[in-house]
Write a protein that holds these residues in place. Structure first.
Motif, PDB file in Angstrom:
ATOM      1  N   GLY A 190       0.800  -1.225   0.000  1.00 15.83           N
ATOM      2  CA  GLY A 190       0.000   0.000   0.000  1.00 15.83           C
ATOM      3  C   GLY A 190       0.824   1.262   0.000  1.00 15.83           C
ATOM      4  O   GLY A 190       0.264   2.367  -0.017  1.00 15.83           O
ATOM      5  N   GLY A 191       2.147   1.124   0.027  1.00 16.80           N
ATOM      6  CA  GLY A 191       3.033   2.289  -0.033  1.00 16.80           C
ATOM      7  C   GLY A 191       3.895   2.476   1.193  1.00 16.80           C
ATOM      8  O   GLY A 191       4.357   3.575   1.480  1.00 16.80           O
ATOM      9  N   MET A 192       4.159   1.408   1.939  1.00 14.97           N
ATOM     10  CA  MET A 192       4.953   1.473   3.168  1.00 14.97           C
ATOM     11  C   MET A 192       4.393   2.547   4.101  1.00 14.97           C
ATOM     12  O   MET A 192       5.101   3.414   4.601  1.00 14.97           O
ATOM     13  CB  MET A 192       6.429   1.730   2.855  1.00 14.97           C
ATOM     14  CG  MET A 192       7.067   0.639   2.026  1.00 14.97           C
ATOM     15  SD  MET A 192       7.027  -0.988   2.853  1.00 14.97           S
ATOM     16  CE  MET A 192       7.366  -2.091   1.475  1.00 14.97           C
ATOM     17  N   LEU A 193       3.084   2.476   4.331  1.00 13.75           N
ATOM     18  CA  LEU A 193       2.406   3.415   5.221  1.00 13.75           C
ATOM     19  C   LEU A 193       2.558   2.940   6.662  1.00 13.75           C
ATOM     20  O   LEU A 193       2.199   1.812   6.998  1.00 13.75           O
ATOM     21  CB  LEU A 193       0.921   3.513   4.866  1.00 13.75           C
ATOM     22  CG  LEU A 193       0.584   3.949   3.439  1.00 13.75           C
ATOM     23  CD1 LEU A 193      -0.923   3.938   3.222  1.00 13.75           C
ATOM     24  CD2 LEU A 193       1.155   5.339   3.153  1.00 13.75           C
ATOM     25  N   VAL A 194       3.084   3.813   7.519  1.00  9.68           N
ATOM     26  CA  VAL A 194       3.399   3.455   8.898  1.00  9.68           C
ATOM     27  C   VAL A 194       2.376   4.070   9.851  1.00  9.68           C
ATOM     28  O   VAL A 194       1.943   5.208   9.660  1.00  9.68           O
ATOM     29  CB  VAL A 194       4.820   3.932   9.268  1.00  9.68           C
ATOM     30  CG1 VAL A 194       5.152   3.579  10.712  1.00  9.68           C
ATOM     31  CG2 VAL A 194       5.847   3.325   8.311  1.00  9.68           C
ATOM     32  N   TYR A 195       2.007   3.317  10.873  1.00 13.25           N
ATOM     33  CA  TYR A 195       1.154   3.861  11.936  1.00 13.25           C
ATOM     34  C   TYR A 195       1.698   3.382  13.278  1.00 13.25           C
ATOM     35  O   TYR A 195       2.404   2.374  13.355  1.00 13.25           O
ATOM     36  CB  TYR A 195      -0.314   3.480  11.733  1.00 13.25           C
ATOM     37  CG  TYR A 195      -0.627   2.006  11.774  1.00 13.25           C
ATOM     38  CD1 TYR A 195      -1.096   1.399  12.941  1.00 13.25           C
ATOM     39  CD2 TYR A 195      -0.490   1.207  10.636  1.00 13.25           C
ATOM     40  CE1 TYR A 195      -1.412   0.051  12.980  1.00 13.25           C
ATOM     41  CE2 TYR A 195      -0.806  -0.141  10.670  1.00 13.25           C
ATOM     42  CZ  TYR A 195      -1.263  -0.714  11.845  1.00 13.25           C
ATOM     43  OH  TYR A 195      -1.569  -2.046  11.876  1.00 13.25           O
ATOM     44  N   PRO A 196       1.389   4.091  14.375  1.00  7.23           N
ATOM     45  CA  PRO A 196       2.043   3.805  15.663  1.00  7.23           C
ATOM     46  C   PRO A 196       1.524   2.555  16.366  1.00  7.23           C
ATOM     47  O   PRO A 196       0.389   2.110  16.141  1.00  7.23           O
ATOM     48  CB  PRO A 196       1.748   5.060  16.495  1.00  7.23           C
ATOM     49  CG  PRO A 196       0.545   5.665  15.875  1.00  7.23           C
ATOM     50  CD  PRO A 196       0.584   5.331  14.413  1.00  7.23           C
TER      51      PRO A 196
END
Length: 418
Positions: free
Chosen positions: A205-211
């Motif tokens: 998905g685009g190397m989307l990071v969340y905590p």
């Protein structure tokens, strides 16, 4: 002299563009070699699978040894030592509630197994729960069930009639975390069967990071409503996010977890789906109609299991975590040097994964920037495969400082040149 076209149909490759396809003869460590002496640094671990490096001696030795003893065995009603040892060790290193190990052969199939486990659980205990919740922009594989729980777009548009409906939760972008959590809570109130998520980072998905705190809260919401929580750790597992499993950083224990890619160190295909005991018990009966109807011919292939056992031995015996930490630090330093570039947006790192976006008139998966960047890196001895205008580096843990400098030098040059 006329060259006969290859009959091979490559994945995610538009043959009509006539782009060159390098033919690799061998690999070692972080490098790939062709027959003419050319080499490439494998900066994406050959699609995120190679952890310790190509042709790791301990894994190769395990494969050779097992191939001379038992190559293949039907796993329906039969078993063998490599599978038994692997399952026992996986149960040992994962949280206590995960007590059962189901073998398959790829990340996509491990997800299919997880979905079927979840639906089979509710069916067998007599509750009418069948809806699956997913996170926006997620990717879980390319089989029909796995595509159904992933992002809808150009890459699965042709098969839309085959995909089942799901409930989509918005991605928890920075500043929008509560919106995502509220949406998940509202959806869980409707009593769905399960929520499947890539923990901490969305890969394709685009190397989307969340905590990590968001992951923990999502798990808590599912627990409150009795919704099965499925962690797809196919990409995130085996150290990519900085810990052995991404869920460890949030203190999250899934009901079901999918593992593949680095399970064998990337040497040979294998996957597992681990689950909690109640899911197994829901299928346990003297009625054969209630058994779990899933398998493939190569379920728990002995050679693949031997490779996985060697991988787990490397994790036990060698300083793998130290290598991961060092790689993460070097990635961080290179990313920081590009962070202020006027054409760089959203620089981010999670464990050994580093990514940035290049500002361009067109973005997204079909961005015209992608083939130009890919060719630029290939011509400079680097295997990188950008996701649209998102460039990411996910190298094997053996990648050295000089090789990383070469990778990031090429990235910097591409941003200035293209």
């Amino acid at each position: 002299m006329t060259t006969t076209p290859s009959p091979v149909w490559h994945p995610f490759t538009q043959h009509g563009l006539g782009e060159p396809i390098p033919r690799i003869e061998r690999a070692s460590g972080a490098r790939l070699y062709d027959a003419h002496g050319n080499s490439w640094i494998d900066a994406i671990s050959s699609w995120w699978v190679t952890t310790h490096g190509h042709a790791h001696p301990r894994i190769m030795a395990a494969i050779r040894d097992q191939s001379e003893k038992l190559d293949q065995l039907i796993f329906a009603g039969w078993t063998h030592e490599p599978a038994e040892s692997l399952a026992a060790e996986l149960v040992r290193i994962t949280p206590d509630p995960l007590t059962r190990v189901f073998f398959s052969d790829s990340g996509s199939t491990s997800v299919e197994v997880a979905l079927k486990m979840a639906l089979g659980y509710w069916y067998n205990i007599g509750e009418a729960r069948s809806r699956i919740l997913v996170l926006d922009h997620s990717y879980h594989g390319d089989t029909i069930g796995a595509m159904s729980v992933g992002e809808r777009g150009v890459y699965n548009r042709a098969w839309q009639p085959l995909l089942f409906d799901v409930g989509t939760i918005p991605f928890p972008y920075e500043g929008q975390e509560q919106r995502a959590l509220d949406a998940l809570e509202a959806a869980c109130a409707g009593k769905p069967a399960a929520f499947i998520v890539e923990p901490l980072i969305l890969g394709a998905g685009g190397m989307l990071v969340y905590p990590a705190w968001v992951l923990a809260e999502m798990r808590s919401i599912c627990a409150r409503y009795g919704v099965l929580f499925i962690a797809d750790e196919v990409m995130t597992g085996w150290g990519r996010t900085g810990t052995r499993f991404a869920c460890d950083q949030a203190g999250v224990i899934p009901d079901i977890v999918c593992l593949s890619k680095g399970l064998t160190g990337g040497a040979i295909p294998l996957a597992v789906t681990l689950c909690i005991e109640p899911i197994f018990e829901a299928h346990l009966s003297d009625d054969r109609a209630r058994l779990f109807y899933h398998s493939s011919s190569y379920t728990a292939n002995p050679i693949a299991c031997a490779a996985a056992n060697a991988n787990l031995a490397i994790w036990r015996d060698e300083p793998v975590q130290a290598r991961i930490d060092t790689l993460a630090e070097i990635q961080d330093a290179h990313l920081a040097m590009l962070a202020a570039h006027p054409r760089v947006a959203n620089p981010r790192r999670l464990g050994t994964i580093a990514a940035l976006d290049v500002t361009a008139p067109d973005s997204g998966y079909l961005s015209g920037l992608t083939p130009r960047l890919t060719a630029f890196y290939r011509d400079r001895g680097i295997l990188l495969r950008p996701l649209g205008n998102s460039i990411y580096v996910m190298p094997p843990y053996c990648t050295g400082a000089e090789e990383l400098a070469q990778i990031w030098g090429a990235i910097a040059a591409s941003i200035d040149t293209i």
